[in-house]
Design a protein around this motif. Structure first.
Motif, PDB file in Angstrom:
ATOM      1  N   GLY A   1      19.517  18.881  26.851  1.00  0.00           N
ATOM      2  CA  GLY A   1      20.673  18.053  27.144  1.00  0.00           C
ATOM      3  C   GLY A   1      20.328  17.005  28.186  1.00  0.00           C
ATOM      4  N   TYR A   2      21.122  15.955  28.197  1.00  0.00           N
ATOM      5  CA  TYR A   2      20.882  14.864  29.147  1.00  0.00           C
ATOM      6  C   TYR A   2      20.987  15.357  30.587  1.00  0.00           C
ATOM      7  CZ  TYR A   2      21.664  10.425  31.599  1.00  0.00           C
ATOM      8  OH  TYR A   2      21.596   9.367  32.477  1.00  0.00           O
ATOM      9  N   ASP A   3      22.063  16.082  30.885  1.00  0.00           N
ATOM     10  CA  ASP A   3      22.270  16.554  32.254  1.00  0.00           C
ATOM     11  C   ASP A   3      21.233  17.590  32.668  1.00  0.00           C
ATOM     12  OD1 ASP A   3      24.439  14.888  32.689  1.00  0.00           O
ATOM     13  OD2 ASP A   3      25.897  16.369  31.972  1.00  0.00           O
ATOM     14  N   GLY A   4      20.686  18.299  31.691  1.00  0.00           N
ATOM     15  CA  GLY A   4      19.702  19.331  31.994  1.00  0.00           C
ATOM     16  C   GLY A   4      18.277  18.819  32.083  1.00  0.00           C
ATOM     17  N   THR A   5      18.080  17.533  31.923  1.00  0.00           N
ATOM     18  CA  THR A   5      16.750  16.930  31.982  1.00  0.00           C
ATOM     19  C   THR A   5      16.635  16.073  33.235  1.00  0.00           C
ATOM     20  OG1 THR A   5      16.591  16.857  29.569  1.00  0.00           O
ATOM     21  CG2 THR A   5      15.101  15.424  30.808  1.00  0.00           C
ATOM     22  N   SER A   6      15.666  16.376  34.070  1.00  0.00           N
ATOM     23  CA  SER A   6      15.441  15.557  35.263  1.00  0.00           C
ATOM     24  C   SER A   6      14.352  14.533  34.978  1.00  0.00           C
ATOM     25  CB  SER A   6      15.025  16.430  36.450  1.00  0.00           C
ATOM     26  OG  SER A   6      13.710  16.930  36.262  1.00  0.00           O
ATOM     27  N   VAL A   7      14.411  13.432  35.684  1.00  0.00           N
ATOM     28  CA  VAL A   7      13.383  12.403  35.532  1.00  0.00           C
ATOM     29  C   VAL A   7      12.025  12.959  35.951  1.00  0.00           C
ATOM     30  CG1 VAL A   7      12.611  10.136  36.330  1.00  0.00           C
ATOM     31  CG2 VAL A   7      15.025  10.521  35.821  1.00  0.00           C
ATOM     32  N   ARG A   8      11.985  13.769  36.980  1.00  0.00           N
ATOM     33  CA  ARG A   8      10.723  14.346  37.436  1.00  0.00           C
ATOM     34  C   ARG A   8      10.105  15.238  36.359  1.00  0.00           C
ATOM     35  NH1 ARG A   8       8.464  14.363  42.102  1.00  0.00           N
ATOM     36  NH2 ARG A   8      10.363  13.556  43.103  1.00  0.00           N
ATOM     37  N   THR A   9      10.945  16.071  35.735  1.00  0.00           N
ATOM     38  CA  THR A   9      10.453  16.930  34.663  1.00  0.00           C
ATOM     39  C   THR A   9       9.938  16.096  33.493  1.00  0.00           C
ATOM     40  OG1 THR A   9      11.975  18.711  35.241  1.00  0.00           O
ATOM     41  CG2 THR A   9      11.093  18.721  33.005  1.00  0.00           C
ATOM     42  N   LEU A  10      10.668  15.041  33.166  1.00  0.00           N
ATOM     43  CA  LEU A  10      10.262  14.173  32.073  1.00  0.00           C
ATOM     44  C   LEU A  10       8.936  13.488  32.389  1.00  0.00           C
ATOM     45  CD1 LEU A  10      10.893  12.936  29.349  1.00  0.00           C
ATOM     46  CD2 LEU A  10      12.338  11.254  30.500  1.00  0.00           C
ATOM     47  N   ALA A  11       8.770  13.020  33.612  1.00  0.00           N
ATOM     48  CA  ALA A  11       7.523  12.370  34.011  1.00  0.00           C
ATOM     49  C   ALA A  11       6.358  13.359  33.929  1.00  0.00           C
ATOM     50  CB  ALA A  11       7.652  11.810  35.422  1.00  0.00           C
ATOM     51  N   GLN A  12       6.573  14.582  34.372  1.00  0.00           N
ATOM     52  CA  GLN A  12       5.527  15.605  34.295  1.00  0.00           C
ATOM     53  C   GLN A  12       5.147  15.886  32.852  1.00  0.00           C
ATOM     54  OE1 GLN A  12       7.295  18.856  36.474  1.00  0.00           O
ATOM     55  NE2 GLN A  12       6.537  18.128  38.462  1.00  0.00           N
ATOM     56  N   ARG A  13       6.128  15.963  31.994  1.00  0.00           N
ATOM     57  CA  ARG A  13       5.858  16.204  30.573  1.00  0.00           C
ATOM     58  C   ARG A  13       5.008  15.099  29.976  1.00  0.00           C
ATOM     59  NH1 ARG A  13       8.599  18.140  25.654  1.00  0.00           N
ATOM     60  NH2 ARG A  13       8.000  16.720  23.988  1.00  0.00           N
ATOM     61  N   LEU A  14       5.295  13.870  30.382  1.00  0.00           N
ATOM     62  CA  LEU A  14       4.586  12.718  29.832  1.00  0.00           C
ATOM     63  C   LEU A  14       3.262  12.451  30.531  1.00  0.00           C
ATOM     64  CD1 LEU A  14       7.697  10.380  29.476  1.00  0.00           C
ATOM     65  CD2 LEU A  14       6.414  11.433  27.595  1.00  0.00           C
ATOM     66  N   GLY A  15       3.031  13.143  31.633  1.00  0.00           N
ATOM     67  CA  GLY A  15       1.778  12.953  32.356  1.00  0.00           C
ATOM     68  C   GLY A  15       1.724  11.655  33.139  1.00  0.00           C
ATOM     69  N   VAL A  16       2.876  11.208  33.632  1.00  0.00           N
ATOM     70  CA  VAL A  16       2.936   9.976  34.417  1.00  0.00           C
ATOM     71  C   VAL A  16       3.719  10.240  35.700  1.00  0.00           C
ATOM     72  CG1 VAL A  16       2.830   8.528  32.355  1.00  0.00           C
ATOM     73  CG2 VAL A  16       5.062   9.169  33.302  1.00  0.00           C
ATOM     74  N   THR A  17       3.679   9.281  36.609  1.00  0.00           N
ATOM     75  CA  THR A  17       4.462   9.394  37.829  1.00  0.00           C
ATOM     76  C   THR A  17       5.881   8.897  37.568  1.00  0.00           C
ATOM     77  OG1 THR A  17       3.888   7.171  38.578  1.00  0.00           O
ATOM     78  CG2 THR A  17       2.405   8.982  39.213  1.00  0.00           C
TER      79      THR A  17
END
Length: 200
Positions: free
Chosen positions: A30-46
């Motif tokens: 879900g949108y609310d359950g996704t943090s930008v930090r978690t997303l960045a870690q998943r993508l391997g970027v800062t």
């Protein structure tokens, strides 16, 4: 606007890798359950690298919803261009295109439920595009009622019901299930026609 070469073909989504990652995370948590930090870690970027392309998480959701509307409207446009001039042929084309789209791109279609997280300006813009997609179906039904092809006394309600029925495919249908997408689309065509042929 997305260009569709064949409205019965559904190639992999051509999205920026950051958007693909966001789509997967939003669909899973879900949108609310996704943090930008978690997303960045998943993508391997800062996080700053992510913000270089998208101002914030809201901008990614907006981009996904815009892409979803571009695709569904383009698929229906292409289906209508390929259909006969009569109302029933056009109705069949619209419903088939909607069902196939929602069956093949369920995660993208499911982003509609995340519209509750849009700020007022972005929500208004999205609703306008969604209304455009629904208008394609409403115009076909309206023409069919006007020329006597469809007998329903409730064209507006039928439009909302058929669109919502097709959209619901994304919530439960599986491509590897017992009924293929083309067959499921034809079943929904028959359901839509039955609804439109109901008289008061």
């Amino acid at each position: 606007m997305t260009t569709v070469a064949d409205w019965r073909e559904f190639p992999p989504l051509q999205l920026h890798p950051f958007l693909l990652g966001a789509l997967e995370e939003f669909a899973r948590h879900g949108y609310d359950g996704t943090s930008v930090r978690t997303l960045a870690q998943r993508l391997g970027v800062t996080v700053p690298a992510l913000y270089y392309y998208y101002e914030n998480k809201q901008a990614m959701l907006v981009a996904l919803l815009e892409h979803a509307m571009d695709r569904v409207i383009s698929y229906v446009d292409a289906a209508l261009a390929d259909a006969g001039p009569d109302a029933e042929s056009r109705l069949r084309a619209v419903v088939e295109a909607l069902v196939l789209y929602f069956a093949h791109y369920p995660d993208l279609a499911a982003m509609d439920t995340e519209r509750r997280s849009l700020d007022p300006a972005n929500l208004a813009a999205y609703i306008a595009r969604r209304d455009e997609a629904e208008r394609q179906l409403r115009d076909v039904i309206g023409d069919g009622v006007a020329d006597g092809t469809f007998s329903t006394p409730w064209p507006y309600e039928c439009t909302r019901a058929i669109f919502t029925m097709c959209q619901g495919i994304s919530k439960w249908y599986r491509l590897d299930g017992p009924v293929g997408p083309s067959e499921m689309a034809q079943r929904y065509v028959q359901l839509a026609l039955a609804m439109l042929r109901t008289a008061s």
